[in-house]
Write an enzyme that holds these catalytic residues in place. Sequence first.
Site, PDB file in Angstrom:
ATOM      1  N   GLN B 248      -2.501   9.202  -1.022  1.00  0.00           N
ATOM      2  CA  GLN B 248      -2.223   9.373  -2.449  1.00  0.00           C
ATOM      3  C   GLN B 248      -3.341  10.147  -3.144  1.00  0.00           C
ATOM      4  OE1 GLN B 248      -0.435   4.896  -2.732  1.00  0.00           O
ATOM      5  NE2 GLN B 248      -0.777   5.857  -4.710  1.00  0.00           N
ATOM      6  N   ARG B 395       1.346  -0.492  -7.954  1.00  0.00           N
ATOM      7  CA  ARG B 395       2.140   0.028  -9.057  1.00  0.00           C
ATOM      8  C   ARG B 395       1.622  -0.482 -10.403  1.00  0.00           C
ATOM      9  NH1 ARG B 395       8.488   1.659  -8.615  1.00  0.00           N
ATOM     10  NH2 ARG B 395       8.395   3.055 -10.357  1.00  0.00           N
ATOM     11  N   CYS B 396       0.311  -0.417 -10.560  1.00  0.00           N
ATOM     12  CA  CYS B 396      -0.250  -0.769 -11.859  1.00  0.00           C
ATOM     13  C   CYS B 396      -1.655  -0.218 -11.926  1.00  0.00           C
ATOM     14  CB  CYS B 396      -0.280  -2.270 -12.076  1.00  0.00           C
ATOM     15  SG  CYS B 396      -1.570  -3.137 -11.180  1.00  0.00           S
ATOM     16  N   GLU B 765       4.557   2.757 -13.934  1.00  0.00           N
ATOM     17  CA  GLU B 765       4.238   1.385 -13.558  1.00  0.00           C
ATOM     18  C   GLU B 765       4.580   0.344 -14.612  1.00  0.00           C
ATOM     19  OE1 GLU B 765       0.470   2.981 -10.949  1.00  0.00           O
ATOM     20  OE2 GLU B 765       0.209   2.414 -13.030  1.00  0.00           O
TER      21      GLU B 765
END
Lengths: 294, 811, 166
Positions: B248, B395-396, B765
């Site tokens: 990523q 996802r945050c 997110e």
Amino acid sequence: MIPGSFDYHAPTTLDDAVALLTEHGGDAKILAGGHSLIPAMRFRLAVPDVLIDINRIPDLEYIREEDGHLVIGGLTRESALEESSLVQEKYPLLADTAKVIADPLVRNLATVGGNLAHADPANDHPATMLAYGASVVAHGPNGARTIAIDDFFVDLFATALERSEILTEIRIPTPPTGSANAGGAYLKMERKVGDYAVSAVAVQLVMDGDTVVSARLGLTNVNPVPMRAIAAEAELIGKELNDEVLEAVGRAAAAECDPSADLRGSVEYKRDLTRVLTKRVIRKAVERAKGGDS
Amino acid sequence: MTQLDDRIEPHSPLPEGVSAQVETTHDVRVTTPAKICGVGHAMKRKEDPRFIQGKGRYIDDIKLPGMLYMDIVRSPYAHAKIKKIDASEALAMDGVVAVITGEDLKAAGDLHWMPTLMSDTQMVLPIEKVVYYAQEICVVVATERYIAADAIEKVVVDYEPLEVVIDPHLAMEDKVIVRDDKEKKTNHIWHWEAGDKEATDKVFAEAAHVVEQSMHIPRIHVVSIETCGMVANYNKATEHMQMYMTSQAPHAHRTIFAMVSGLPEHKIQIISPDIGGGFGGKVPIYPGYVCCVVASLTLGKPVKWIEDRSENLQADSFARDYHIEAEMAADHDGKITGLRVKTLADCGAADAAANPSKFPAGMYSICTGSYDMKAAHIAVDGVYTNKPPGGVAYRCSFRVTEAVHMVERLTDIMAHKLGEDPADFRLKNFIRPDQFPYKSPTGWDYDSGNYQAALEKAMELIDYPSLRKEQAEKRKRGELMGIGISSFTEVVGAGPSRDFDILGLKMFDSAEIRIHPTGKAMARFGTKSQGQGHETTYAQIIAEELGLPAEDIQIEEGDTDTAPYGLGTYASRSTPTAGAAGVMAARKIKAKAKKIAAHLLEVGEDDLEWNVDKFQVKGSPDQAKTIQEIAFAAYTNHPPGMQAGLEATDYYDPPNLTFPFGSYICVVDIDSGTGEVHVRRFVAVDDCGNIINPLIVEGQIQGGLTQGLAPALFEEIVYDENGQNLTGTLADYLVPTAVETPKWELGRTITPSPHHPLGAKGVGESATVGAPPAIVNAVVDAMWHLGVRHVEIPMTPQRIWALLREHGVAD
Amino acid sequence: MSRHTVNVTVNGEVVSEEVEARMLLVHFIREVLDLTGTHIGCDTSNCGACTVLLNGRAVKSCTIFAAQVDGGTIETIEALAVDGKLHPLQEGFWEKHGLQCGYCTPGMIMSAKHLLDKNPNPTEEEIRWGISGNLCRCTGYNKIVEAIQYAAEKIEQGDSAEEVSA
């Protein structure tokens, strides 16, 4: 996750398959739908030296009625049960069961015979066949024999099949029609689609008015061996149905099963769930019986 | 960089912490026609044709000549001494090329340890002892995948099992020391505080009402459907190391690989191909990657490593695992006055979280959420246990999910305790629109918000009053129905480089745009899409600014040899940072284009105005030059004294984070017999500022909601007392299917970010952060009258059943 | 360990390859035939990323050996578009944003194809149950359901259009 090495045989007759099984004995595994076996092989929990693929043997996939029975070929895919109008119309307990086994992709390959022969108490067909009072046909070196389902499951992952026998057919007595009102249902509580049951209950019964004339109950994944809930049946048979009777039946089923604690739940939860599901599934079966469904 | 770029300074970041007042609207702003497809168009994604035809190129699709395969021997113990590793039988197998152990890595230059992204250390391969179940022990390299799998079975490892510590509270007692490589023999890693303790204690002393609740945010896993993997390809002749990697953050990873391995950075190329989902799980560097690199370096051949799902679930970074004790204070009028929080962060065997170095607990101190209060104090302790290292920001933005869960639960408990409707209670306590820019008690500068508008919209969409009526009627009949609200504030887009970094690398991001002579364009970014649709969104951003059709703009990311340096994609940072860089680079190009247009039209620059896709002469719009004409001229007829070409690069350092928000309302029915929770309705109103592609935003929210539903009801990594992972396959780690997932109902408000050049905020997110407490609040709401005050997640049927029976409900 | 010749029709082409008995069909498709559109996402038959059509039925190619498909017919995602024209399901996934990272997408589409072959007009619930053997982590399924509904409508329109022209 790669399976270990093995020799692969794909016999095209039942006799050849039995001969191979006789030859290799405990080193061999029958490959039918493969959906229990192949994942176990990928984790090397199963490392057979020989695989005998029975998928090329003709005439092992069928669903038809004969001699007062629904007869199902051992290699019949779960999806075929779902798609069979005969099963949908006359065998709602079996139809209920077929819909909740694993997921639709698995059901396109997984077989009824494999689901029973694996004798996993978490599998769904054992309870259903116990409730139907079905029998299975086994082929071995000495030909075919029929085994009553009550005698079939002998231990965890162990059946009455001899080492060189192959399960070729399942025979379900056709529920009575006419004046007798037969009904059946399967109710499974699963954490999500594709999961094994936390608990599930199968029932097949015959009603006369509000009275239960006969009934058989099977339980899924709440016992080390697939089991019939005989004490619960005793609470049910001959009774006029009301909430009190249902509660007694549910309690009996909860008491006679022997679940183990795991991520699906504690022993107490599984017992209580079995009680709840037993009550609900009987109501559903009775509704069907009264509604004219068999 | 051309001289021109240096003369133009389109950046005009607002001073630190300052935000303008902004209006809240509901309609997506569109200024370009469909053929251009700029910002606001629901453009079909440009990346999709390859994916729907099976032509994506993921890590396991990379096949190089002579490629070898690596597989990993893993520990069956969570804590054990390694007495001996005997690989002789494996090495004797046909096709086995090498076995690499910790000793080999040590000999190769102390590569048996590596730094984590938190400046802690983590074993690559152990020499003395293992510290978690499924830890990498050694690797086998073979000519075929199947042979490598056979060979790992043949490696014999002699272990001496040690006592394990799994519970972080017990770990704090230091009876079993996880990391005896450290000088200090303690499992305690760090203590961190935020807010004003004294002011908070005072608020609590004066409070009319105090509620407290402990809660555990369990260990969960991202479960991207593609696992992690690498193809490392070292060329001994050129000394060039090419790595295809599920990354990523390819640039940051290149730098870290260079620093750790000693390979010169210009000889390292990381290519992050199509990524089959990341969600934070492809931010860390795992031991498998390092071993794969070492194998290729040693053997001079390409080596492929693809994780199995069970390895992925058992050894890769987890997320969450916060043990929280929180209190909330309120005054006589039911106004929230303060928040006091103590938290134990179970880090596993290394602090391998992905938090910026200033913030060991990430953005957890954003936990005052959407509510205006006087004071707050947060204390967090990190602790080692015999579990895999972590935890990633799944996802945050770095621990904001934990913060939102806690404050939304406490807010709900307080409302219920005071007998107030949870919606009214929130409306009363929200930070008001006129308070923005808002300085939170723990020091965050919220850029913009209108929390009332979002909640009121959600209440309208779901018809909140009718639901409460229905609930009252059902309750009379003994039926269990609950309504839950979550009004969250997210914090995304890291970040201002003054505060945010990865191992010292500042968290700016970048864009480089090249306009070709025929008016087509190529743009490269420092981020890396894992499904977010950057190839579409970025093209639309450039289309908006330059009037080039988005179709004509090719977007590239993920190749460190070609893309400008950036910090990657996570924490919903791509639009706030790289997206903004794209705007800024486009504006540099536009400034040059204007000069060229003035030259072509023989007018002064001041006589020109921009109109969608062309510069036209003010007052005589038929005298105009389109961006395509200008692009051609940039290479064929540029003004004397000007450099040829039409390109620009921008490195964007945002002046602040962005603060998306939303209000979610969830309706559940509970089966009192089985304990099953059925989510009947779920309305999600999100506000992510100006919207670039409504289709993609909807997709992000729906996906995020499902990843919020999952931990609320299904997912948890469970260990037994020996530290064995009991949820190491997808048969036991319960990822919801289409059947368990409700039909999401979406709504929106639009409150632009005052500092982002397009007024946009991140959105990837929000839903994962905001959804879980809405579901928990609904479930507790259904059972509050029975005496239930809290339910831990995942709210499994068994957990609900136990609560119901405990509170006298039977079927 | 035995080796076996597999003769199989893949996407309309007959192929013949000798493989080890234990080779999984998904590896045969990906590694031997280089058809990398079919993916791998788990080792327990749970995720469905490897879904292909075997003799017209959707199956998980990670849970069947290549040797077993000798004489059979396989369709993978690569064969769905005909002469450059997308299949209605592919169109639907694109139109309705039925994918994000794209990794589950080929399996999901093949699963949906079998579903529509059996049941051309499924209800939303039937679609949800029909794709319950395929996991998607990105989309939350809502838009996948819409994509399949789009395809069902498109196929129906196409059929009636053909009937009209005939």
